[in-house]
Design a protein around this motif. Structure first.
Motif, short mmCIF file in Angstrom:
data_model
loop_
_atom_site.label_atom_id
_atom_site.label_comp_id
_atom_site.label_asym_id
_atom_site.label_seq_id
_atom_site.Cartn_x
_atom_site.Cartn_y
_atom_site.Cartn_z
N LYS A 44 0.83 -1.21 0.00
CA LYS A 44 0.00 0.00 0.00
C LYS A 44 0.86 1.26 0.00
CE LYS A 44 -3.99 0.03 0.09
NZ LYS A 44 -4.89 0.12 -1.06
N LEU A 45 2.00 1.23 0.69
CA LEU A 45 2.92 2.37 0.71
C LEU A 45 3.48 2.61 -0.69
CD1 LEU A 45 4.40 4.45 2.57
CD2 LEU A 45 6.28 2.83 2.57
N PRO A 83 -1.23 22.83 3.05
CA PRO A 83 0.11 22.24 3.23
C PRO A 83 0.11 20.75 3.60
CG PRO A 83 -0.48 23.57 5.14
CD PRO A 83 -1.58 23.75 4.14
N ASP A 84 -1.06 20.14 3.82
CA ASP A 84 -1.13 18.74 4.26
C ASP A 84 -1.25 17.82 3.04
OD1 ASP A 84 -1.55 16.30 5.40
OD2 ASP A 84 -3.35 16.89 6.53
N TRP A 85 -0.15 17.19 2.64
CA TRP A 85 -0.12 16.34 1.45
C TRP A 85 -0.81 15.00 1.65
CZ3 TRP A 85 1.30 17.71 -3.44
CH2 TRP A 85 1.84 18.98 -3.59
N ASN A 86 -1.33 14.73 2.83
CA ASN A 86 -2.10 13.51 3.05
C ASN A 86 -3.54 13.67 2.58
OD1 ASN A 86 0.21 12.64 4.27
ND2 ASN A 86 -0.79 11.84 6.08
N LEU A 87 -3.96 14.89 2.32
CA LEU A 87 -5.32 15.16 1.84
C LEU A 87 -5.44 14.71 0.39
CD1 LEU A 87 -5.65 18.79 3.24
CD2 LEU A 87 -6.58 16.69 4.24
N GLY A 88 -6.64 14.79 -0.15
CA GLY A 88 -6.83 14.52 -1.56
C GLY A 88 -6.07 15.53 -2.40
N LEU A 89 -5.64 15.13 -3.59
CA LEU A 89 -4.87 16.01 -4.47
C LEU A 89 -5.72 16.45 -5.65
CD1 LEU A 89 -1.49 14.05 -4.61
CD2 LEU A 89 -2.14 15.90 -3.07
N ILE A 90 -5.45 17.65 -6.13
CA ILE A 90 -6.12 18.18 -7.31
C ILE A 90 -5.04 18.66 -8.29
CG2 ILE A 90 -6.34 20.49 -6.28
CD1 ILE A 90 -8.97 20.83 -7.85
N PRO A 112 -7.77 10.65 -4.39
CA PRO A 112 -8.18 10.56 -2.98
C PRO A 112 -6.99 10.74 -2.05
CG PRO A 112 -8.11 8.38 -3.97
CD PRO A 112 -7.83 9.37 -5.07
N GLY A 113 -7.27 11.00 -0.79
CA GLY A 113 -6.22 11.18 0.21
C GLY A 113 -5.47 9.89 0.50
N ALA A 114 -4.38 10.03 1.22
CA ALA A 114 -3.53 8.89 1.57
C ALA A 114 -4.19 8.04 2.65
CB ALA A 114 -2.17 9.38 2.05
N GLU A 115 -3.71 6.82 2.78
CA GLU A 115 -4.13 5.94 3.86
C GLU A 115 -3.84 6.64 5.19
OE1 GLU A 115 -5.49 2.87 3.61
OE2 GLU A 115 -5.34 2.68 1.44
N PRO A 116 -4.63 6.41 6.24
CA PRO A 116 -4.41 7.13 7.51
C PRO A 116 -3.06 6.85 8.17
CG PRO A 116 -6.29 5.61 7.66
CD PRO A 116 -5.80 5.55 6.26
#
Length: 190
Positions: A44-45, A83-90, A112-116
């Protein structure tokens, strides 16, 4: 004289045999399940790393093909870059170069955002690509799983010409190097 008759024996397993089998299977599963969990997390990583790499490439390619400024950034509202790259990307065309997605600007792709349990860091709120595909936002994006220690770190190095590449462990110490040639730890940005 009495004759003993053979009685037909029932086919199947006894309760004791079944219990022993269940215990043995439980022990084997208990031994190998942590290894499978680690392999799954590693998979997953790597998937998260490949998704980020593909998004960077897609944004750069669109900038080259369209000749427009293109932005890749994390967002929650599909407008502001955060600034939080764990969120979804556009990924979007940025015609006025204001680093915000305006109504008249085309959304190219949403991820979609990254795994928690995954942590993604980058030293800037966005990556902006100019028409020829170059960027002033070069650096190293670190994708890692803090619980996995050195086995759970992947680095994507973005050069000034905008080309991404995966960082490697050239000194064989278990840590990949960023664009500056120094070892990268989980959560560190370069």
């Amino acid at each position: 004289m009495l004759r003993l008759q053979k009685t037909a024996r029932a086919k199947g397993f006894t309760l004791v045999e079944l219990l022993v089998t269940v215990v043995i299977i439980s022990i084997v599963i208990g031994i190998i399940s942590p290894a499978f969990a680690h392999l799954y997390q590693r998979y997953k990583l790597l998937e998260q790393s490949r998704n980020a790499y593909s998004a960077i490439n897609a944004a750069r390619l669109h900038a080259i093909q369209s000749g427009h400024h293109v932005i890749l950034c994390p967002t929650t509202d599909q407008v502001d870059c955060l600034p939080d790259w764990n969120l979804g990307l556009i990924i979007f065309d940025d015609f006025n170069n204001n680093k915000r997605h305006d109504r008249n600007e085309k959304v190219i792709f949403l991820l979609p955002g990254a795994e928690p349990w995954v942590k993604i860091t980058y030293p800037r709120r966005y990556i902006s690509f100019a028409g020829p595909g170059s960027t002033a936002n070069f650096g190293s994006m670190v994708v890692c799983a803090p619980a996995m220690e050195t086995d759970g770190i992947s680095v994507i190095v973005i050069s000034r010409p905008g080309r991404p590449r995966f960082g490697s462990d050239s000194n064989h110490n278990g840590l990949p190097e960023g664009g500056n040639g120094k070892d990268v730890n989980c959560g560190q940005t370069t």
